[in-house]
Write an enzyme that holds these catalytic residues in place. Structure first.
Site: not given
Ligand code: NAD
Length: 435
Positions: A35, A86, A263, A333
């Site tokens: 990434k 999460t 989500c 997802r």
């Molecule tokens: P995602 O899977 O797209 O991104 C998470 C990223 O975190 C990944 O790229 C992963 O490699 C990275 N990561 C994990 N552990 C790490 C670490 N220790 N150090 C560095 N990088 C690390 O997930 P997302 O969709 O962006 O969701 C993230 C959070 O936001 C979740 O809790 C989700 O519920 C919340 N959320 C998501 C959305 C949405 O529309 N996707 C909207 C609101 C809230």
């Protein structure tokens, strides 16, 4: 402000790029080297409209950088945001907080001075307390303040949602953290976005309550749609009829194949687990989860029914238009298409599919689907077409041409994109949702 974003996925990358656009100095960290490599080369690891320009502009201005080195990213930061995934914990539906806690430990070890740590990930009530405990145990020498700042953006409209949010929720009792958060969101004060300061637990729960309410609204109209089919009413008109009431509102009243995505499914489940842990049931949400699960499978049966039922459907081919859980994202997802494809394949049906942005990921999840270049190629030689995601590309199809490509013109419109008369004029036998 110097901001570090841990996790550069759908939320971290958009939030980081928008904070940089506000004028802050932002480092986006991710442990996924591919990434970071892509971002450094100017390629987006996800599809989100407008994100490539926003990132490019802020990188060029020197406000946005990317690294896999968390310690390097955290050095000298005023605030560190945790935006890691999460997902549902395998087997029990609790939110899997292992990524959040692992990131917290790394942040603690890397901290070089007083630090505000903000959970942007969606996390159950009480997670902030555990994050704070980890930080203090790992680094008793550092002064940490922990804030909950849940994110409400929608994929597909993420940048405008982040820059013009309906509200921002900031959960903290710490005066210094409040000042830092105020400074970070200052551009939105100017834009008069409502900013709510709450306790940390309240902020954490607000996010789950919001998602559970929206999931409930969708599930409610889906059940009303089934009732419409039974009694000969039209759910589109019912939606309009109730949605124009300001107390109800028009959004999230589109009947369809059930909610999906990264989500709502996991957040409703996690809320149920919290309710169970605290012995304070949320029975409405329990019903929503059950009804929605059943609905996704029922959608497969609807397509099978359009083919004449089980025995007649065996050996047939269906063209699915749209695979992502909603338009304008490549996120697969928990997409309803996954359950629909499975149920069709279980009935011995071959699935051909086209999606404008989701196919690269879909191919890794559903290798047995025949992937096509566009809607017309998908329909060629198929026995029915089903619209699963309402991408713009499927809103103005040449229906006559589409009908002519099928062995028999059958259209199952799971998003109510077309009118019955229009579809029938083009020669289709048409089935939709709640009409
Ligand atoms: P995602 O899977 O797209 O991104 C998470 C990223 O975190 C990944 O790229 C992963 O490699 C990275 N990561 C994990 N552990 C790490 C670490 N220790 N150090 C560095 N990088 C690390 O997930 P997302 O969709 O962006 O969701 C993230 C959070 O936001 C979740 O809790 C989700 O519920 C919340 N959320 C998501 C959305 C949405 O529309 N996707 C909207 C609101 C809230």
């Amino acid at each position: 402000m110097r901001i570090t974003m841990i996790g550069s996925g759908y939320v971290g990358l958009v939030s980081g790029a928008c904070f940089a656009d506000f004028g802050h100095d932002v480092t986006c960290v991710d442990k996924d080297a591919s990434k970071i490599e892509a971002l450094r080369a100017g390629r987006m690891p996800i599809y989100e409209p407008g994100l490539d320009q926003l990132v490019a502009g802020n990188v060029a201005a020197g406000r946005l950088t990317f690294t896999t080195d968390l310690a390097e990213g955290v050095k000298g930061a005023d605030a560190v945001f945790i935006a890691v995934g999460t997902p549902s914990r395998r087997g029990d539906g609790h939110a899997d907080l292992s990524y959040v806690f692992a990131a917290t430990e790394e942040v603690a070890r890397a901290a070089t001075g007083p630090l505000v740590v903000v959970t942007k990930s969606t996390v159950p009530v009480g997670t902030g307390d555990r994050v704070e405990a980890i930080l203090r145990e790992t680094r008793p020498d550092i002064d940490f303040a922990v804030v909950s700042n849940p994110e409400f953006l929608r994929e597909g409209a993420a940048i405008s949602d982040f820059k013009r949010p309906d509200r921002i929720v900031i959960g903290t009792d710490d005066a210094r953290a409040r000042t830092v958060m105020h400074e970070i969101y200052r551009p939105l004060y100017i834009g008069e976005s409502p900013i709510l300061y709450t306790g940390r637990r309240t902020a954490e729960l607000t996010k789950y309550a919001a998602n559970a309410f929206l999931a409930t609204k969708i599930t409610f109209i889906n059940e009303i749609a089934d009732l419409c089919e039974a009694v000969g009413a039209d759910v589109k008109d019912v939606s309009r009829g109730i949605g124009l009431d300001n107390r109800i509102g028009r959004k999230f009243l589109h009947a369809g194949p059930g909610y999906g995505g990264s989500c709502f499914p996991k957040d409703t489940l996690a809320l149920l687990k919290t309710a169970e842990d605290y012995e304070s049931p949320v029975r409405i949400v329990e019903a929503v989860v059950k009804v929605n699960d059943a609905r996704k499978r029922a959608m497969g049966r609807k397509v099978v029914a359009a083919l004449g039922g089980g025995d007649d459907a065996r050996g047939k081919t269906v063209a699915l238009l749209g695979l992502t859980f909603k338009p304008n994202t490549d996120d697969m997802r928990d997409a309803p298409s996954l359950a629909i494809v499975q149920s069709l394949q279980d009935c011995g049906i071959t699935v051909r599919a086209y999606d404008p942005e989701g196919m690269a990921i879909a191919k890794t999840m559903m290798p047995d689907v025949v992937y096509c270049e566009d809607a017309y190629e998908a329909a060629t030689g198929a026995d029915a077409v089903a619209i699963v995601t309402e991408w713009d590309a499927f809103r103005a199809l040449d229906l006559k041409r589409l009908a002519g490509l099928l062995t028999a013109p059958r259209l199952v419109d799971l998003r109510n994109v077309y009118d019955r008369e229009e579809a029938e004029r083009a020669g289709f036998s048409y089935s939709a949702i709640g009409r």
